[in-house]
Design a protein around this motif. Structure first.
Motif, PDB file in Angstrom:
ATOM      1  N   LEU A  49       0.837  -1.190   0.000  1.00 49.47           N
ATOM      2  CA  LEU A  49       0.000   0.000   0.000  1.00 49.47           C
ATOM      3  C   LEU A  49       0.871   1.238   0.000  1.00 49.47           C
ATOM      4  CD1 LEU A  49      -2.653  -1.013   2.661  1.00 49.47           C
ATOM      5  CD2 LEU A  49      -2.933  -0.980   0.195  1.00 49.47           C
ATOM      6  N   ALA A  50       0.431   2.210  -0.712  1.00 50.50           N
ATOM      7  CA  ALA A  50       1.153   3.479  -0.726  1.00 50.50           C
ATOM      8  C   ALA A  50       0.968   4.159   0.626  1.00 50.50           C
ATOM      9  CB  ALA A  50       0.627   4.364  -1.844  1.00 50.50           C
ATOM     10  N   ALA A  51       1.920   4.898   1.019  1.00 49.68           N
ATOM     11  CA  ALA A  51       1.828   5.626   2.278  1.00 49.68           C
ATOM     12  C   ALA A  51       0.658   6.603   2.199  1.00 49.68           C
ATOM     13  CB  ALA A  51       3.126   6.373   2.546  1.00 49.68           C
ATOM     14  N   ARG A  52      -0.030   6.712   3.310  1.00 53.46           N
ATOM     15  CA  ARG A  52      -1.153   7.649   3.355  1.00 53.46           C
ATOM     16  C   ARG A  52      -0.642   9.076   3.336  1.00 53.46           C
ATOM     17  NH1 ARG A  52      -5.448   5.371   7.750  1.00 53.46           N
ATOM     18  NH2 ARG A  52      -5.822   3.401   6.729  1.00 53.46           N
ATOM     19  N   ALA A  53      -1.447   9.872   2.724  1.00 52.83           N
ATOM     20  CA  ALA A  53      -1.114  11.295   2.718  1.00 52.83           C
ATOM     21  C   ALA A  53      -1.289  11.814   4.136  1.00 52.83           C
ATOM     22  CB  ALA A  53      -2.028  12.035   1.754  1.00 52.83           C
ATOM     23  N   PRO A  54      -0.526  12.783   4.498  1.00 50.83           N
ATOM     24  CA  PRO A  54      -0.702  13.325   5.854  1.00 50.83           C
ATOM     25  C   PRO A  54      -2.128  13.842   6.024  1.00 50.83           C
ATOM     26  CG  PRO A  54       0.780  14.695   4.547  1.00 50.83           C
ATOM     27  CD  PRO A  54       0.464  13.499   3.733  1.00 50.83           C
ATOM     28  N   LYS A  55      -2.640  13.669   7.233  1.00 52.65           N
ATOM     29  CA  LYS A  55      -4.010  14.105   7.516  1.00 52.65           C
ATOM     30  C   LYS A  55      -4.121  15.610   7.369  1.00 52.65           C
ATOM     31  CE  LYS A  55      -5.514  10.529  10.669  1.00 52.65           C
ATOM     32  NZ  LYS A  55      -6.051  10.252  12.002  1.00 52.65           N
TER      33      LYS A  55
END
Length: 179
Positions: free
Chosen positions: A17-23
């Motif tokens: 999975l790609a890293a989540r974008a910062p909240k």
């Protein structure tokens, strides 16, 4: 035969999975910024409680059975007590409760007219749901009221409104006639 146990399996590439974008920072709304003026707040809250009293009184007149009539009438009395408490706050400020409630009469009466069900049970359910939601909303807004009025109004609106008795009446009615 021993080569089966010592032989390594070829590495398997698993999808990652790609890293989540910062909240994104959450925007909090401070209710003090959207808080209406004190007198309109009190006038609207008072008229809502008066209309809740009238709706529950009408339901009590239509309810079938003494237990249902008594439970709904008791809840109507509690709504009237809340109304009288808010009216006392308006008078404590030196204002006229009728004038404070007048601007909200047409809108609140129109809103309540849309909640009338095909029988007393549906009207009771609508009054129970909307009354609870509006009480909670006005309790949250009370936090922005000036001085010690906020806690008094919050406590008044948060006091018993007979919801448990009304829920029990509805449960019994549904149990008696699941239609």
């Amino acid at each position: 035969m021993t080569t089966w146990f010592t032989r390594r399996r070829p590495p398997v590439e698993l999808p990652r999975l790609a890293a989540r974008a910062p909240k994104a920072p959450a925007v909090r709304v401070d209710l003090h910024d959207v808080m209406p003026d004190l007198l309109p707040y009190l006038g609207q809250a008072a008229y809502l409680q008066l209309e809740q009293f009238q709706t529950l009184s009408a339901v009590a007149g239509e309810a079938e059975g003494l237990k249902a009539t008594e439970g709904v009438a008791a809840a109507a009395g509690l709504a009237l007590s809340k109304h009288q408490g808010i009216v006392a706050e308006i008078r404590r400020r030196g204002d006229d409760p009728t004038e404070a409630m007048r601007p909200f009469a047409v809108a609140i009466e129109g809103f309540r007219a849309t909640l009338v069900g095909s029988d007393w049970r549906e009207t009771l359910l609508a009054a129970l749901m909307t009354g609870g939601l509006l009480d909670d909303f006005f309790i949250r807004l009370a936090g922005g009221l000036p001085g010690d009025i906020g806690p008094r109004v919050s406590q008044l609106l948060g006091s018993d409104s007979g919801q448990e008795a009304l829920l029990e009446i509805l449960r019994e009615e549904i149990g008696a006639d699941p239609r």
